[in-house]
Design a protein around this motif. Structure first.
Motif, PDB file in Angstrom:
ATOM      1  N   TRP A  13       0.845  -1.207   0.000  1.00  0.00           N
ATOM      2  CA  TRP A  13       0.000   0.000   0.000  1.00  0.00           C
ATOM      3  C   TRP A  13       0.875   1.250   0.000  1.00  0.00           C
ATOM      4  O   TRP A  13       0.614   2.200  -0.730  1.00  0.00           O
ATOM      5  CB  TRP A  13      -0.945  -0.008   1.203  1.00  0.00           C
ATOM      6  CG  TRP A  13      -1.787   1.222   1.285  1.00  0.00           C
ATOM      7  CD1 TRP A  13      -2.952   1.454   0.602  1.00  0.00           C
ATOM      8  CD2 TRP A  13      -1.537   2.403   2.054  1.00  0.00           C
ATOM      9  NE1 TRP A  13      -3.436   2.712   0.915  1.00  0.00           N
ATOM     10  CE2 TRP A  13      -2.579   3.315   1.803  1.00  0.00           C
ATOM     11  CE3 TRP A  13      -0.529   2.764   2.939  1.00  0.00           C
ATOM     12  CZ2 TRP A  13      -2.648   4.571   2.396  1.00  0.00           C
ATOM     13  CZ3 TRP A  13      -0.588   4.012   3.540  1.00  0.00           C
ATOM     14  CH2 TRP A  13      -1.638   4.900   3.256  1.00  0.00           C
ATOM     15  N   GLY A  16       2.314   1.771  -3.365  1.00  0.00           N
ATOM     16  CA  GLY A  16       1.247   2.230  -4.258  1.00  0.00           C
ATOM     17  C   GLY A  16       0.963   3.708  -4.078  1.00  0.00           C
ATOM     18  O   GLY A  16       0.783   4.447  -5.052  1.00  0.00           O
ATOM     19  N   SER A  48      -6.184   4.212  -8.111  1.00  0.00           N
ATOM     20  CA  SER A  48      -6.923   2.966  -7.968  1.00  0.00           C
ATOM     21  C   SER A  48      -6.100   1.870  -7.283  1.00  0.00           C
ATOM     22  O   SER A  48      -6.652   1.024  -6.585  1.00  0.00           O
ATOM     23  CB  SER A  48      -7.390   2.490  -9.346  1.00  0.00           C
ATOM     24  OG  SER A  48      -7.990   1.228  -9.264  1.00  0.00           O
ATOM     25  N   ILE A  49      -4.794   1.902  -7.453  1.00  0.00           N
ATOM     26  CA  ILE A  49      -3.943   0.833  -6.915  1.00  0.00           C
ATOM     27  C   ILE A  49      -3.990   0.798  -5.382  1.00  0.00           C
ATOM     28  O   ILE A  49      -4.459  -0.185  -4.810  1.00  0.00           O
ATOM     29  CB  ILE A  49      -2.507   0.936  -7.472  1.00  0.00           C
ATOM     30  CG1 ILE A  49      -2.521   0.749  -9.002  1.00  0.00           C
ATOM     31  CG2 ILE A  49      -1.596  -0.105  -6.806  1.00  0.00           C
ATOM     32  CD1 ILE A  49      -1.236   1.164  -9.699  1.00  0.00           C
ATOM     33  N   SER A  51      -5.936   2.415  -3.409  1.00  0.00           N
ATOM     34  CA  SER A  51      -7.333   2.464  -2.955  1.00  0.00           C
ATOM     35  C   SER A  51      -7.940   1.064  -2.901  1.00  0.00           C
ATOM     36  O   SER A  51      -8.641   0.719  -1.940  1.00  0.00           O
ATOM     37  CB  SER A  51      -8.161   3.350  -3.884  1.00  0.00           C
ATOM     38  OG  SER A  51      -7.686   4.671  -3.852  1.00  0.00           O
ATOM     39  N   ASN A  52      -7.687   0.253  -3.916  1.00  0.00           N
ATOM     40  CA  ASN A  52      -8.223  -1.106  -3.931  1.00  0.00           C
ATOM     41  C   ASN A  52      -7.530  -2.009  -2.920  1.00  0.00           C
ATOM     42  O   ASN A  52      -8.165  -2.895  -2.338  1.00  0.00           O
ATOM     43  CB  ASN A  52      -8.152  -1.701  -5.339  1.00  0.00           C
ATOM     44  CG  ASN A  52      -9.329  -1.261  -6.172  1.00  0.00           C
ATOM     45  OD1 ASN A  52     -10.452  -1.660  -5.909  1.00  0.00           O
ATOM     46  ND2 ASN A  52      -9.082  -0.405  -7.142  1.00  0.00           N
ATOM     47  N   ILE A  53      -6.248  -1.761  -2.672  1.00  0.00           N
ATOM     48  CA  ILE A  53      -5.546  -2.512  -1.623  1.00  0.00           C
ATOM     49  C   ILE A  53      -6.197  -2.216  -0.274  1.00  0.00           C
ATOM     50  O   ILE A  53      -6.483  -3.126   0.506  1.00  0.00           O
ATOM     51  CB  ILE A  53      -4.049  -2.155  -1.610  1.00  0.00           C
ATOM     52  CG1 ILE A  53      -3.375  -2.643  -2.895  1.00  0.00           C
ATOM     53  CG2 ILE A  53      -3.362  -2.745  -0.377  1.00  0.00           C
ATOM     54  CD1 ILE A  53      -1.988  -2.065  -3.131  1.00  0.00           C
ATOM     55  N   ALA A  72      -6.492  -4.030  -8.338  1.00  0.00           N
ATOM     56  CA  ALA A  72      -5.294  -3.196  -8.225  1.00  0.00           C
ATOM     57  C   ALA A  72      -4.247  -3.623  -9.254  1.00  0.00           C
ATOM     58  O   ALA A  72      -3.600  -2.779  -9.888  1.00  0.00           O
ATOM     59  CB  ALA A  72      -4.720  -3.278  -6.812  1.00  0.00           C
ATOM     60  N   SER A  75      -5.175  -2.313 -12.549  1.00  0.00           N
ATOM     61  CA  SER A  75      -4.857  -0.883 -12.629  1.00  0.00           C
ATOM     62  C   SER A  75      -3.370  -0.666 -12.896  1.00  0.00           C
ATOM     63  O   SER A  75      -2.985   0.286 -13.568  1.00  0.00           O
ATOM     64  CB  SER A  75      -5.278  -0.164 -11.347  1.00  0.00           C
ATOM     65  OG  SER A  75      -6.681  -0.181 -11.225  1.00  0.00           O
ATOM     66  N   CYS A  76      -2.534  -1.571 -12.394  1.00  0.00           N
ATOM     67  CA  CYS A  76      -1.096  -1.499 -12.694  1.00  0.00           C
ATOM     68  C   CYS A  76      -0.867  -1.667 -14.196  1.00  0.00           C
ATOM     69  O   CYS A  76      -0.082  -0.920 -14.794  1.00  0.00           O
ATOM     70  CB  CYS A  76      -0.332  -2.586 -11.942  1.00  0.00           C
ATOM     71  SG  CYS A  76      -0.127  -2.312 -10.179  1.00  0.00           S
ATOM     72  N   GLU A 107       5.649  -2.887  -7.669  1.00  0.00           N
ATOM     73  CA  GLU A 107       4.296  -2.929  -7.089  1.00  0.00           C
ATOM     74  C   GLU A 107       3.531  -4.148  -7.589  1.00  0.00           C
ATOM     75  O   GLU A 107       2.886  -4.849  -6.806  1.00  0.00           O
ATOM     76  CB  GLU A 107       3.540  -1.641  -7.435  1.00  0.00           C
ATOM     77  CG  GLU A 107       2.125  -1.584  -6.912  1.00  0.00           C
ATOM     78  CD  GLU A 107       2.039  -1.357  -5.408  1.00  0.00           C
ATOM     79  OE1 GLU A 107       0.909  -1.360  -4.897  1.00  0.00           O
ATOM     80  OE2 GLU A 107       3.067  -1.166  -4.740  1.00  0.00           O
ATOM     81  N   LEU A 111       2.043  -7.239  -5.364  1.00  0.00           N
ATOM     82  CA  LEU A 111       0.624  -7.612  -5.401  1.00  0.00           C
ATOM     83  C   LEU A 111       0.460  -9.095  -5.721  1.00  0.00           C
ATOM     84  O   LEU A 111      -0.334  -9.794  -5.074  1.00  0.00           O
ATOM     85  CB  LEU A 111      -0.131  -6.768  -6.433  1.00  0.00           C
ATOM     86  CG  LEU A 111      -0.503  -5.372  -5.992  1.00  0.00           C
ATOM     87  CD1 LEU A 111      -0.923  -4.520  -7.187  1.00  0.00           C
ATOM     88  CD2 LEU A 111      -1.606  -5.403  -4.949  1.00  0.00           C
TER      89      LEU A 111
END
Length: 118
Positions: A13, A16, A48-49, A51-53, A72, A75-76, A107, A111
């Protein structure tokens, strides 16, 4: 090893969030005509990365958490595409592109490892 109490304790996070800051910094120099195009798309994908984490971390079940981590990760990939396009349009320097892609690759790997552990 420190116990993870909330999403702010997660290195994935934190990275990100650092990526979001970098994207905002490099897109400040983009032409005004890109404000609602590439600038908006890059910033949205970057935000978004983490935030979704965060959202996934606060879900009740690991299956839900995993789904948000996959979002996430998507989004990457989206951000990577935007970076490549910005580079092709000469909106980013080679150094900016390399730095962004290196952080984004790190990142993405983090993930994927987190998804495997769930």
């Amino acid at each position: 090893m420190e116990r993870i109490r909330n999403f702010r304790d997660l290195e994935v996070w934190k990275l990100g969030k650092a990526l979001v800051i970098l994207v905002y910094q490099v897109t400040k120099g983009f032409p005004q005509q890109e404000l609602y195009g590439l600038v908006s798309q890059m910033r949205r994908a970057a935000v978004s990365i983490p935030s979704n984490i965060a959202e996934g971390f606060n879900r009740k079940h690991n299956s839900e958490y995993r789904q948000f981590l996959y979002i996430a990760l998507g989004s990457c990939a989206e951000l990577e595409t935007h970076i490549e396009i910005a580079c092709d349009l000469n909106l980013l320097t080679g150094i900016e592109t390399d730095d962004l892609l290196e952080q984004l690759d790190h990142e993405s790997k983090m993930l994927r490892n987190l998804i495997k552990r769930l």
